[in-house]
Design a protein around this motif. Structure first.
Motif, mmCIF file in Angstrom:
data_model
loop_
_atom_site.group_PDB
_atom_site.id
_atom_site.type_symbol
_atom_site.label_atom_id
_atom_site.label_comp_id
_atom_site.label_asym_id
_atom_site.label_seq_id
_atom_site.Cartn_x
_atom_site.Cartn_y
_atom_site.Cartn_z
ATOM 1 N N LEU A 14 0.820 -1.207 0.000
ATOM 2 C CA LEU A 14 0.000 0.000 0.000
ATOM 3 C C LEU A 14 0.856 1.260 0.000
ATOM 4 C CD1 LEU A 14 -2.760 -1.081 2.536
ATOM 5 C CD2 LEU A 14 -3.105 -0.569 0.111
ATOM 6 N N LYS A 15 1.888 1.289 0.852
ATOM 7 C CA LYS A 15 2.716 2.497 0.934
ATOM 8 C C LYS A 15 3.455 2.745 -0.377
ATOM 9 C CE LYS A 15 4.791 5.950 3.098
ATOM 10 N NZ LYS A 15 5.007 6.228 4.508
ATOM 11 N N SER A 16 3.812 1.677 -1.080
ATOM 12 C CA SER A 16 4.520 1.825 -2.356
ATOM 13 C C SER A 16 3.573 1.900 -3.546
ATOM 14 C CB SER A 16 5.511 0.668 -2.546
ATOM 15 O OG SER A 16 4.862 -0.595 -2.459
ATOM 16 N N GLY A 17 2.258 2.001 -3.280
ATOM 17 C CA GLY A 17 1.292 2.238 -4.344
ATOM 18 C C GLY A 17 0.851 1.028 -5.114
ATOM 19 N N ASN A 18 1.010 -0.163 -4.561
ATOM 20 C CA ASN A 18 0.670 -1.400 -5.246
ATOM 21 C C ASN A 18 -0.562 -2.071 -4.644
ATOM 22 O OD1 ASN A 18 3.165 -1.933 -7.052
ATOM 23 N ND2 ASN A 18 4.075 -1.501 -5.057
ATOM 24 N N ALA A 19 -1.356 -2.714 -5.487
ATOM 25 C CA ALA A 19 -2.358 -3.662 -5.013
ATOM 26 C C ALA A 19 -1.671 -5.011 -4.822
ATOM 27 C CB ALA A 19 -3.499 -3.794 -6.007
ATOM 28 N N VAL A 20 -2.250 -5.866 -3.961
ATOM 29 C CA VAL A 20 -1.607 -7.140 -3.676
ATOM 30 C C VAL A 20 -2.653 -8.250 -3.609
ATOM 31 C CG1 VAL A 20 -1.681 -6.828 -1.152
ATOM 32 C CG2 VAL A 20 0.067 -8.301 -2.154
ATOM 33 N N VAL A 21 -2.312 -9.387 -4.206
ATOM 34 C CA VAL A 21 -3.151 -10.581 -4.201
ATOM 35 C C VAL A 21 -2.382 -11.655 -3.445
ATOM 36 C CG1 VAL A 21 -4.342 -12.303 -5.582
ATOM 37 C CG2 VAL A 21 -4.192 -9.938 -6.401
ATOM 38 N N LEU A 22 -2.982 -12.176 -2.379
ATOM 39 C CA LEU A 22 -2.281 -13.043 -1.437
ATOM 40 C C LEU A 22 -2.774 -14.481 -1.516
ATOM 41 C CD1 LEU A 22 -2.622 -10.628 1.623
ATOM 42 C CD2 LEU A 22 -0.609 -10.886 0.161
ATOM 43 N N ARG A 23 -1.834 -15.405 -1.595
ATOM 44 C CA ARG A 23 -2.128 -16.836 -1.438
ATOM 45 C C ARG A 23 -1.320 -17.297 -0.235
ATOM 46 N NH1 ARG A 23 -4.510 -21.566 -0.536
ATOM 47 N NH2 ARG A 23 -3.248 -23.342 -1.183
ATOM 48 N N GLY A 24 -1.979 -17.340 0.923
ATOM 49 C CA GLY A 24 -1.277 -17.616 2.169
ATOM 50 C C GLY A 24 -1.210 -19.075 2.563
ATOM 51 N N GLY A 25 -1.825 -19.948 1.807
ATOM 52 C CA GLY A 25 -1.702 -21.378 2.079
ATOM 53 C C GLY A 25 -2.731 -21.894 3.057
ATOM 54 N N SER A 26 -2.965 -23.196 2.993
ATOM 55 C CA SER A 26 -4.014 -23.819 3.802
ATOM 56 C C SER A 26 -3.696 -23.804 5.289
ATOM 57 C CB SER A 26 -4.239 -25.265 3.341
ATOM 58 O OG SER A 26 -3.038 -26.019 3.437
ATOM 59 N N ALA A 27 -2.418 -23.831 5.656
ATOM 60 C CA ALA A 27 -2.055 -23.902 7.072
ATOM 61 C C ALA A 27 -2.527 -22.681 7.849
ATOM 62 C CB ALA A 27 -0.543 -24.070 7.224
ATOM 63 N N ALA A 28 -2.599 -21.525 7.195
ATOM 64 C CA ALA A 28 -2.996 -20.283 7.875
ATOM 65 C C ALA A 28 -4.279 -19.708 7.300
ATOM 66 C CB ALA A 28 -1.872 -19.260 7.782
ATOM 67 N N GLU A 29 -5.083 -20.533 6.667
ATOM 68 C CA GLU A 29 -6.223 -20.015 5.912
ATOM 69 C C GLU A 29 -7.215 -19.263 6.794
ATOM 70 O OE1 GLU A 29 -9.529 -21.494 2.599
ATOM 71 O OE2 GLU A 29 -7.994 -22.869 3.347
ATOM 72 N N ASN A 30 -7.532 -19.791 7.974
ATOM 73 C CA ASN A 30 -8.481 -19.107 8.855
ATOM 74 C C ASN A 30 -7.929 -17.773 9.331
ATOM 75 O OD1 ASN A 30 -10.719 -21.139 9.163
ATOM 76 N ND2 ASN A 30 -9.009 -22.402 9.860
ATOM 77 N N THR A 31 -6.655 -17.765 9.719
ATOM 78 C CA THR A 31 -6.032 -16.527 10.191
ATOM 79 C C THR A 31 -5.989 -15.488 9.087
ATOM 80 O OG1 THR A 31 -4.616 -17.916 11.608
ATOM 81 C CG2 THR A 31 -4.015 -15.592 11.375
ATOM 82 N N ASN A 32 -5.562 -15.891 7.905
ATOM 83 C CA ASN A 32 -5.426 -14.939 6.811
ATOM 84 C C ASN A 32 -6.777 -14.374 6.377
ATOM 85 O OD1 ASN A 32 -2.631 -15.065 6.640
ATOM 86 N ND2 ASN A 32 -2.660 -16.799 5.245
ATOM 87 N N ARG A 33 -7.813 -15.202 6.437
ATOM 88 C CA ARG A 33 -9.143 -14.717 6.057
ATOM 89 C C ARG A 33 -9.572 -13.557 6.965
ATOM 90 N NH1 ARG A 33 -11.864 -18.942 7.127
ATOM 91 N NH2 ARG A 33 -11.516 -19.956 5.114
ATOM 92 N N VAL A 34 -9.342 -13.728 8.269
ATOM 93 C CA VAL A 34 -9.713 -12.665 9.214
ATOM 94 C C VAL A 34 -8.820 -11.446 9.029
ATOM 95 C CG1 VAL A 34 -9.865 -12.052 11.654
ATOM 96 C CG2 VAL A 34 -10.677 -14.280 10.884
ATOM 97 N N LEU A 35 -7.522 -11.669 8.835
ATOM 98 C CA LEU A 35 -6.602 -10.546 8.665
ATOM 99 C C LEU A 35 -6.957 -9.717 7.433
ATOM 100 C CD1 LEU A 35 -3.161 -12.136 9.587
ATOM 101 C CD2 LEU A 35 -4.395 -10.393 10.879
ATOM 102 N N VAL A 36 -7.262 -10.381 6.327
ATOM 103 C CA VAL A 36 -7.628 -9.644 5.119
ATOM 104 C C VAL A 36 -8.939 -8.895 5.328
ATOM 105 C CG1 VAL A 36 -8.312 -9.877 2.690
ATOM 106 C CG2 VAL A 36 -6.314 -11.109 3.556
#
Length: 422
Positions: A143-165
């Motif tokens: 964000l600070k560098s002006g980019n959009a980002v698409v994240l594939r965080g993997g199945s091991a952290a899927e629940n955590t990443n869903r909430v974080l996003v």
């Protein structure tokens, strides 16, 4: 998802939304981006209970699936770690916005003005494993560098990443930026990761973080340009003149402070003339902390509480309380060992010999080389970047810890007053 999130029904629609968001971010003023980052930092702390509850589910799944202790440590989030992540986001707020920075410029004899300026990549893809901290770090830096980002965080952290996003998207909406500037494609599973690697034209650069197997697979299969972040088979060499206290403290810190990370020490090399002096105190301190020593025969003859090293140990990134130890004849043999087995991440020499120190710095070909310092300092936060996207071990575009500047490209701006080439 939050009420503010844009509903998308396909993988391609997500990428198209990221591309639209990147156009907005590319011209967003620093104050607006900083407001969004402040909102993210507040939201991460305010939603700690939600994040930790989701993280507990991922940790329970990890234990059931025999996730290694090292990966479980990387996966784990608690209040202290979330607070540190929020603090890192605020550090990024304080950094200079790289977009628009003039790299160089000149005026041609005909009066045409040339300026090379930093610009965002556009859309960054990230593929990573069991590292929910990366979700916050890379989102903030992007964000600070002006980019959009698409994240594939993997199945091991899927629940955590869903909430974080979800938390991040709520903060973006609060600040008035497109929520699709940060997205996860975890719901598409491994197929989503494969599609992300093929998404040339939608994704401008792909950054993998994780095991050597993951990184190698992305490098081999991706049609999108890749910035390779390497595994960390990290070395420390105790030279003949190494100070004993310094050797004990640095080796212990490099191995024990957080063994699951990529800048942790994995192989210790010791000059034969200092081995009998240094190995007993250095290895005794490590054993007190539960480190298993995988030793060559010369080490075993000096310090008995070891297991025999195999050839595989020299190329292993343990990510655990294990350490390979070898006695070498001199600096040249140490550097040859590093050339043979290093992943070109970080190497350090402990020495009081200025000539050997300078040779080590000049001849060892890794992203970070050190004298008399712990390898744990190879870190974007420690380098003053606020956070990092990863440690690049390649030589094109970026090398070492990747901060804001490394998430930009450049373009040439040409200003004339009617000149035509003759």
């Amino acid at each position: 998802m939050t009420d503010t999130a844009v509903a998308t029904t396909s993988f391609t629609e997500k990428l198209e939304a990221a591309r639209r968001a990147s156009v907005v971010l590319a011209t967003a003023k620093a104050d607006l981006k900083n407001s969004a980052l402040e909102a993210i930092a507040r939201a991460v702390v305010a939603n700690a209970d939600r994040v930790i509850a989701a993280n507990d589910l991922d940790l329970a799944n990890g234990r059931e699936n025999a996730l290694s202790a090292g990966l479980q440590d990387r996966l784990r989030l608690d209040v202290a770690r979330l607070t540190s992540l929020a603090d890192a986001v605020r550090e990024i707020v304080a950094l200079t916005d790289p977009v628009g920075e003039v790299v160089r410029g000149s005026t041609l004899p005909n009066g045409v003005g040339l300026t090379q300026v930093r610009v965002p990549f556009g859309v960054i893809g990230a593929i990573y494993e069991a590292r929910p901290n990366v979700t916050i770090d890379i989102a903030a830096l992007a964000l600070k560098s002006g980019n959009a980002v698409v994240l594939r965080g993997g199945s091991a952290a899927e629940n955590t990443n869903r909430v974080l996003v979800d938390v991040i998207q709520g903060a973006l909406a609060e600040a008035g930026l497109p929520v699709d500037a940060v997205q996860t494609i975890d719901e598409f599973g491994r197929e989503g990761a494969k599609q992300l690697m093929q998404a040339r034209g939608y994704v401008d650069v792909l950054i993998p973080r994780g095991s050597a197997d993951l990184i190698n697979a992305v490098v081999a299969e991706s049609k999108v340009p890749v910035i390779e972040t390497g595994a960390g088979v990290v070395h420390v060499f105790l030279d003949a003149s190494a100070d004993e206290r310094m050797a004990v403290d640095i080796v212990h810190n490099a191995k024990v402070q957080r063994p699951s990370v990529c800048n942790a020490l994995e192989t210790l090399l010791v000059h034969e003339s200092s081995a009998s002096r240094l190995l007993p105190p250095v290895l005794a301190k490590l054993r007190e902390s539960g480190v298993t020593i995988h030793a060559d025969e010369r080490t075993s003859a000096i310090f008995a509480d070891v297991v025999p090293a195999t050839d595989a140990d020299w190329s292993t990134e343990y990510m655990s309380l294990d350490l390979a130890v070898r006695v070498v004849g001199d600096l040249d043999e140490a550097m040859q060992h590093i050339r043979d087995y290093s992943t070109h991440h970080t190497e350090s020499i402990i020495t009081n010999d200025l000539g050997n120190a300078e040779r080590f710095l000049a001849e060892v070909d890794s992203a970070v080389v050190m004298v008399n310092a712990s390898t744990r300092f190879t870190d974007g936060g420690e380098f003053g970047f606020g956070a990092e996207v990863g440690i690049s071990t390649q030589k094109l575009h970026a090398r070492g810890p990747m901060g804001l500047g490394e998430l930009t490209s450049t373009k040439w701006v040409v200003r004339g007053s009617g000149q035509a080439r003759g």
